[in-house]
Design a protein around this motif. Structure first.
Motif, PDB file in Angstrom:
ATOM      1  N   HIS A  89    -115.145  40.620 -19.179  1.00  0.00           N
ATOM      2  CA  HIS A  89    -116.477  41.045 -19.601  1.00  0.00           C
ATOM      3  C   HIS A  89    -117.077  41.783 -18.399  1.00  0.00           C
ATOM      4  CE1 HIS A  89    -120.489  40.841 -21.447  1.00  0.00           C
ATOM      5  NE2 HIS A  89    -120.913  40.604 -20.210  1.00  0.00           N
ATOM      6  N   TYR A  90    -117.355  43.069 -18.579  1.00  0.00           N
ATOM      7  CA  TYR A  90    -117.773  43.938 -17.477  1.00  0.00           C
ATOM      8  C   TYR A  90    -119.207  44.399 -17.707  1.00  0.00           C
ATOM      9  CZ  TYR A  90    -117.668  48.173 -14.508  1.00  0.00           C
ATOM     10  OH  TYR A  90    -117.922  49.147 -13.588  1.00  0.00           O
ATOM     11  N   GLU A  91    -120.048  44.160 -16.707  1.00  0.00           N
ATOM     12  CA  GLU A  91    -121.454  44.584 -16.816  1.00  0.00           C
ATOM     13  C   GLU A  91    -121.789  45.575 -15.720  1.00  0.00           C
ATOM     14  OE1 GLU A  91    -124.175  41.264 -17.069  1.00  0.00           O
ATOM     15  OE2 GLU A  91    -123.403  40.716 -19.062  1.00  0.00           O
ATOM     16  N   PHE A  92    -122.743  46.414 -16.028  1.00  0.00           N
ATOM     17  CA  PHE A  92    -123.179  47.441 -15.093  1.00  0.00           C
ATOM     18  C   PHE A  92    -124.697  47.362 -15.026  1.00  0.00           C
ATOM     19  CE2 PHE A  92    -123.798  51.534 -13.224  1.00  0.00           C
ATOM     20  CZ  PHE A  92    -122.582  51.918 -12.679  1.00  0.00           C
ATOM     21  N   TYR A  93    -125.263  47.226 -13.821  1.00  0.00           N
ATOM     22  CA  TYR A  93    -126.716  47.049 -13.696  1.00  0.00           C
ATOM     23  C   TYR A  93    -127.353  48.232 -12.990  1.00  0.00           C
ATOM     24  CZ  TYR A  93    -124.684  42.381 -13.992  1.00  0.00           C
ATOM     25  OH  TYR A  93    -123.930  41.291 -14.339  1.00  0.00           O
ATOM     26  N   ARG A  94    -128.473  48.677 -13.554  1.00  0.00           N
ATOM     27  CA  ARG A  94    -129.343  49.622 -12.857  1.00  0.00           C
ATOM     28  C   ARG A  94    -130.654  48.915 -12.638  1.00  0.00           C
ATOM     29  NH1 ARG A  94    -129.117  55.170 -12.277  1.00  0.00           N
ATOM     30  NH2 ARG A  94    -127.060  55.933 -12.786  1.00  0.00           N
ATOM     31  N   ASP A  95    -131.053  48.821 -11.394  1.00  0.00           N
ATOM     32  CA  ASP A  95    -132.273  48.099 -11.042  1.00  0.00           C
ATOM     33  C   ASP A  95    -132.289  46.710 -11.673  1.00  0.00           C
ATOM     34  OD1 ASP A  95    -133.335  50.243  -9.518  1.00  0.00           O
ATOM     35  OD2 ASP A  95    -133.816  51.260 -11.400  1.00  0.00           O
ATOM     36  N   GLY A  96    -131.156  46.063 -11.714  1.00  0.00           N
ATOM     37  CA  GLY A  96    -131.065  44.694 -12.178  1.00  0.00           C
ATOM     38  C   GLY A  96    -130.902  44.531 -13.681  1.00  0.00           C
ATOM     39  N   HIS A  97    -130.998  45.629 -14.451  1.00  0.00           N
ATOM     40  CA  HIS A  97    -130.884  45.516 -15.904  1.00  0.00           C
ATOM     41  C   HIS A  97    -129.528  46.019 -16.371  1.00  0.00           C
ATOM     42  CE1 HIS A  97    -135.098  44.610 -15.992  1.00  0.00           C
ATOM     43  NE2 HIS A  97    -135.364  45.728 -15.328  1.00  0.00           N
ATOM     44  N   PRO A  98    -128.867  45.258 -17.261  1.00  0.00           N
ATOM     45  CA  PRO A  98    -127.570  45.730 -17.752  1.00  0.00           C
ATOM     46  C   PRO A  98    -127.710  47.004 -18.575  1.00  0.00           C
ATOM     47  CG  PRO A  98    -128.149  43.601 -18.728  1.00  0.00           C
ATOM     48  CD  PRO A  98    -129.240  43.957 -17.790  1.00  0.00           C
ATOM     49  N   VAL A  99    -126.840  47.979 -18.288  1.00  0.00           N
ATOM     50  CA  VAL A  99    -126.782  49.230 -19.061  1.00  0.00           C
ATOM     51  C   VAL A  99    -125.335  49.424 -19.489  1.00  0.00           C
ATOM     52  CG1 VAL A  99    -128.750  50.341 -17.931  1.00  0.00           C
ATOM     53  CG2 VAL A  99    -126.458  50.566 -16.933  1.00  0.00           C
ATOM     54  N   ASN A 100    -125.097  50.386 -20.396  1.00  0.00           N
ATOM     55  CA  ASN A 100    -123.738  50.615 -20.885  1.00  0.00           C
ATOM     56  C   ASN A 100    -122.872  51.233 -19.777  1.00  0.00           C
ATOM     57  OD1 ASN A 100    -121.417  51.279 -22.181  1.00  0.00           O
ATOM     58  ND2 ASN A 100    -122.383  52.422 -23.855  1.00  0.00           N
ATOM     59  N   PRO A 101    -121.860  50.520 -19.299  1.00  0.00           N
ATOM     60  CA  PRO A 101    -121.031  51.052 -18.194  1.00  0.00           C
ATOM     61  C   PRO A 101    -120.376  52.392 -18.548  1.00  0.00           C
ATOM     62  CG  PRO A 101    -120.395  48.792 -18.727  1.00  0.00           C
ATOM     63  CD  PRO A 101    -121.382  49.219 -19.771  1.00  0.00           C
ATOM     64  N   LEU A 102    -119.994  52.536 -19.821  1.00  0.00           N
ATOM     65  CA  LEU A 102    -119.242  53.731 -20.203  1.00  0.00           C
ATOM     66  C   LEU A 102    -120.129  54.963 -20.289  1.00  0.00           C
ATOM     67  CD1 LEU A 102    -116.924  52.161 -22.905  1.00  0.00           C
ATOM     68  CD2 LEU A 102    -116.503  52.483 -20.459  1.00  0.00           C
ATOM     69  N   ALA A 103    -121.422  54.774 -20.333  1.00  0.00           N
ATOM     70  CA  ALA A 103    -122.334  55.915 -20.414  1.00  0.00           C
ATOM     71  C   ALA A 103    -122.739  56.400 -19.032  1.00  0.00           C
ATOM     72  CB  ALA A 103    -123.564  55.528 -21.218  1.00  0.00           C
ATOM     73  N   GLN A 104    -122.291  55.721 -17.975  1.00  0.00           N
ATOM     74  CA  GLN A 104    -122.785  56.026 -16.631  1.00  0.00           C
ATOM     75  C   GLN A 104    -121.924  57.012 -15.853  1.00  0.00           C
ATOM     76  OE1 GLN A 104    -125.749  54.659 -15.839  1.00  0.00           O
ATOM     77  NE2 GLN A 104    -125.590  53.839 -17.921  1.00  0.00           N
ATOM     78  N   LYS A 105    -120.708  57.195 -16.280  1.00  0.00           N
ATOM     79  CA  LYS A 105    -119.732  57.766 -15.341  1.00  0.00           C
ATOM     80  C   LYS A 105    -120.103  59.149 -14.795  1.00  0.00           C
ATOM     81  CE  LYS A 105    -116.802  58.855 -19.274  1.00  0.00           C
ATOM     82  NZ  LYS A 105    -115.526  58.550 -19.907  1.00  0.00           N
ATOM     83  N   PHE A 106    -120.665  60.021 -15.640  1.00  0.00           N
ATOM     84  CA  PHE A 106    -120.867  61.385 -15.148  1.00  0.00           C
ATOM     85  C   PHE A 106    -122.076  61.509 -14.233  1.00  0.00           C
ATOM     86  CE2 PHE A 106    -118.248  61.982 -18.923  1.00  0.00           C
ATOM     87  CZ  PHE A 106    -117.184  62.586 -18.291  1.00  0.00           C
ATOM     88  N   ALA A 107    -122.999  60.577 -14.353  1.00  0.00           N
ATOM     89  CA  ALA A 107    -124.173  60.642 -13.503  1.00  0.00           C
ATOM     90  C   ALA A 107    -123.844  60.204 -12.081  1.00  0.00           C
ATOM     91  CB  ALA A 107    -125.270  59.763 -14.079  1.00  0.00           C
ATOM     92  N   LEU A 108    -122.667  59.680 -11.888  1.00  0.00           N
ATOM     93  CA  LEU A 108    -122.408  59.015 -10.623  1.00  0.00           C
ATOM     94  C   LEU A 108    -121.449  59.764  -9.699  1.00  0.00           C
ATOM     95  CD1 LEU A 108    -122.244  55.467 -12.122  1.00  0.00           C
ATOM     96  CD2 LEU A 108    -124.042  56.407 -10.683  1.00  0.00           C
ATOM     97  N   ARG A 109    -121.360  61.052  -9.881  1.00  0.00           N
ATOM     98  CA  ARG A 109    -120.535  61.826  -8.958  1.00  0.00           C
ATOM     99  C   ARG A 109    -121.448  62.476  -7.929  1.00  0.00           C
ATOM    100  NH1 ARG A 109    -115.707  63.937 -11.359  1.00  0.00           N
ATOM    101  NH2 ARG A 109    -115.556  63.480 -13.571  1.00  0.00           N
ATOM    102  N   ALA A 110    -120.884  62.655  -6.727  1.00  0.00           N
ATOM    103  CA  ALA A 110    -121.616  63.421  -5.728  1.00  0.00           C
ATOM    104  C   ALA A 110    -121.465  64.890  -6.087  1.00  0.00           C
ATOM    105  CB  ALA A 110    -121.037  63.150  -4.348  1.00  0.00           C
ATOM    106  N   ALA A 111    -122.569  65.628  -6.134  1.00  0.00           N
ATOM    107  CA  ALA A 111    -122.505  67.045  -6.509  1.00  0.00           C
ATOM    108  C   ALA A 111    -122.989  67.902  -5.352  1.00  0.00           C
ATOM    109  CB  ALA A 111    -123.345  67.288  -7.749  1.00  0.00           C
ATOM    110  N   LEU A 112    -122.431  69.118  -5.246  1.00  0.00           N
ATOM    111  CA  LEU A 112    -122.852  70.053  -4.211  1.00  0.00           C
ATOM    112  C   LEU A 112    -124.210  70.626  -4.598  1.00  0.00           C
ATOM    113  CD1 LEU A 112    -119.462  71.897  -3.751  1.00  0.00           C
ATOM    114  CD2 LEU A 112    -120.525  70.340  -2.115  1.00  0.00           C
ATOM    115  N   ALA A 113    -124.980  70.985  -3.606  1.00  0.00           N
ATOM    116  CA  ALA A 113    -126.297  71.563  -3.871  1.00  0.00           C
ATOM    117  C   ALA A 113    -126.602  72.603  -2.793  1.00  0.00           C
ATOM    118  CB  ALA A 113    -127.359  70.459  -3.864  1.00  0.00           C
ATOM    119  N   GLY A 114    -127.642  73.392  -3.029  1.00  0.00           N
ATOM    120  CA  GLY A 114    -128.153  74.344  -2.038  1.00  0.00           C
ATOM    121  C   GLY A 114    -127.109  75.338  -1.573  1.00  0.00           C
ATOM    122  N   LYS A 115    -127.064  75.560  -0.249  1.00  0.00           N
ATOM    123  CA  LYS A 115    -126.149  76.554   0.315  1.00  0.00           C
ATOM    124  C   LYS A 115    -124.704  76.222   0.004  1.00  0.00           C
ATOM    125  CE  LYS A 115    -128.769  78.472   4.144  1.00  0.00           C
ATOM    126  NZ  LYS A 115    -129.039  78.388   5.585  1.00  0.00           N
TER     127      LYS A 115
END
Ligand SMILES: [Zn+2]
Length: 486
Positions: free
Chosen positions: A414-440
């Motif tokens: 049973h796998y849980e994923f917390y944002r600010d202490g609240h469980p959220v859907n782990p499978l919906a998080q993956k793309f928001a969590l990559r480091a992305a290039l910005a600026g120059k």
């Protein structure tokens, strides 16, 4: 979690690679034997030469125009090179020929020259001049010596060495040349090395790695390609035979066309059924080289897609009928079915905040990754080594094993994923969590990516730039029995 390459392909690829690697060596070893044997016979027709192998009887000196033609000027092969026919008009009978011989186990340059009947005084001088160039360096067994030999009409049995060259590194050549007064002088030549961009374009036949190597990409570059893709591509499900891929490589080439580095991966593209996965090497300001997708997001996820190998989802996040309690309740995580004892991996780097029995969760581990983000793992059969509150973990570290402790109907995670202490859907998080290039960095990256994508269509194909089978140049003693073992 995906692994690469599929484990079942790995030994096969290695065997093939080894075979391919040793085939030229085997050929070379045979060819040296045959050539030396032939030479000994030629120069000492009645001598007590060592018992010649049976094959010598069948030796045919190579045709002056061997097929297929070897286009590279540097490949002299193991053959006597007959004089250029165009020069014959002016020089009735050319007395010069070129010869490439290799050092064998226990061999020395002097011994090699003695074997082809070079007079002792010349041998000594050549060797001294060569050793002065090499300083303390030793030539490796298998190293090729390129000789230009002159046969004198009055001394047909005492060939004269006009020059001897050896090139232990592609960018460095040592040559000993005979001067008009009969003395030998050494010279060191250094070739400039510059980058060249080439591509390998192929279809998947067998493993991805194998297909790339077959197409001319170095193993290391294919491994990098596979690793960069592995965060995004599910090799077990998405990879199919016949899929098309391109890798862009940066080779290092000397000013006279020898490749000193087979190619570093710059970028690659893999066409899957419904999408194309692209990876691009880029070094951000104040950062290290990394691979990014075409949008400039790091291919590495801060979190693994699933915290286990070989698992399947048995229950999603959201409202459901509870299998034990029997009424509708919020399922605050995702369940992965997996056999009892399957290792559970830390989805990301972080700190252990809980480890041990936790009511209905059974044996439970909670990790804090960032201030906002945490993950939880329930129903374990036992904890992983060293997992206790306060311990730090790396991404992919084993934190426990699948079990069925607590309120559970069978072995699963049973796998849980917390944002600010609240469980959220782990499978919906993956793309928001990559480091992305910005600026120059992002601007530079986009320019580079455009040029790479162009070069993946226009750069010379590696096969067009590379000579036929590469000259075997072992740095270490060649042990032919190794080849037989594969
Ligand atoms: Zn659950």
């Amino acid at each position: 979690m995906t692994d690469f390459p599929p484990p079942s392909d790995r030994p096969k690829a290695a065997n093939l690679a080894a075979l391919r690697l040793f085939r030229p060596v085997l050929f070379a070893v045979g060819a040296i034997g045959v050539t030396l044997g032939a030479l000994i016979l030629i120069h000492h027709p009645a001598s007590q030469a060592p018992p010649a192998p049976a094959t010598v009887a069948n030796v045919v000196l190579p045709d002056p125009e061997p097929a297929p033609p070897l286009t590279t000027a540097d490949f002299k092969g193991f053959h006597l090179k007959l004089p250029d026919t165009t020069a014959e008009a002016e020089q009735p009978a050319s007395d010069r020929y070129e010869l490439t011989l290799r050092l064998e186990q226990g061999d020395t340059v002097e011994k090699l020259l003695a074997d082809i009947a070079v007079p002792e005084a010349d041998r000594k001088q050549i060797n001294e001049a060569l050793q002065a160039l090499l300083k303390k360096r030793k030539l490796a067994i298998g190293e090729a010596l390129a000789l230009v030999i002159q046969t004198l009409a009055d001394q047909p049995d005492a060939p004269r060495v006009l020059s001897l060259s050896v090139r232990p590194q592609p960018e460095q050549e040592f040559t000993v040349t005979r001067k008009d007064d009969g003395a030998y002088a050494g010279e060191e030549k250094t070739y400039k090395v510059s980058p060249r961009i080439v591509r390998v374009e192929a279809e998947i036949q067998g493993s991805l790695q194998q297909s790339g190597v077959h197409g001319g990409a170095p193993v290391a570059a294919m491994n990098e390609f596979i690793k960069a893709l592995s965060y995004d591509v599910d090799f077990q499900r998405e990879l199919k035979a016949g899929q098309h891929f391109t890798v862009l490589l940066e080779q290092s080439v000397t000013s006279d066309g020898k490749v000193t580095h087979q190619g570093r991966l710059l970028a690659g593209e893999l066409r899957l059924l419904k999408r194309t996965a692209t990876v691009v090497r880029f070094r951000p300001l104040n950062g290290a080289d990394q691979f990014y997708n075409a949008q400039g997001e790091s291919v590495m996820r801060s979190f693994l897609r699933t915290p286990m190998d070989a698992s399947h989802i048995t229950s999603h996040f959201g409202m459901r009928e509870h299998p034990i309690l029997g009424f509708s309740a919020m399922h605050t995580g995702v369940d992965f079915g997996a056999p009892m004892g399957t290792p559970i991996l830390a989805a990301g780097a972080g700190k252990v905040t809980m480890a041990g029995p936790n009511a209905g969760y059974g044996i439970f581990v909670k990790l804090q990754h960032t201030q906002q983000i945490g993950t939880g793992y329930g129903h374990m059969s036992r904890l992983g080594p060293g997992i206790r509150p306060g311990a730090t973990v790396r991404q992919g570290q084993v934190i426990g094993f699948v079990g069925s402790t607590g309120m559970s109907t069978g072995p699963h995670l049973h796998y849980e994923f917390y944002r600010d202490g609240h469980p959220v859907n782990p499978l919906a998080q993956k793309f928001a969590l990559r480091a992305a290039l910005a600026g120059k960095d992002l601007g530079r990256f986009q320019g580079l990516t455009r040029s790479y994508l162009n070069e993946m269509k226009s750069a010379p194909h590696v096969a067009e730039t590379v000579a036929p089978p590469p000259e075997p140049k072992p740095r270490n003693p060649v042990k032919p029995q190794l080849a037989g073992g594969g």
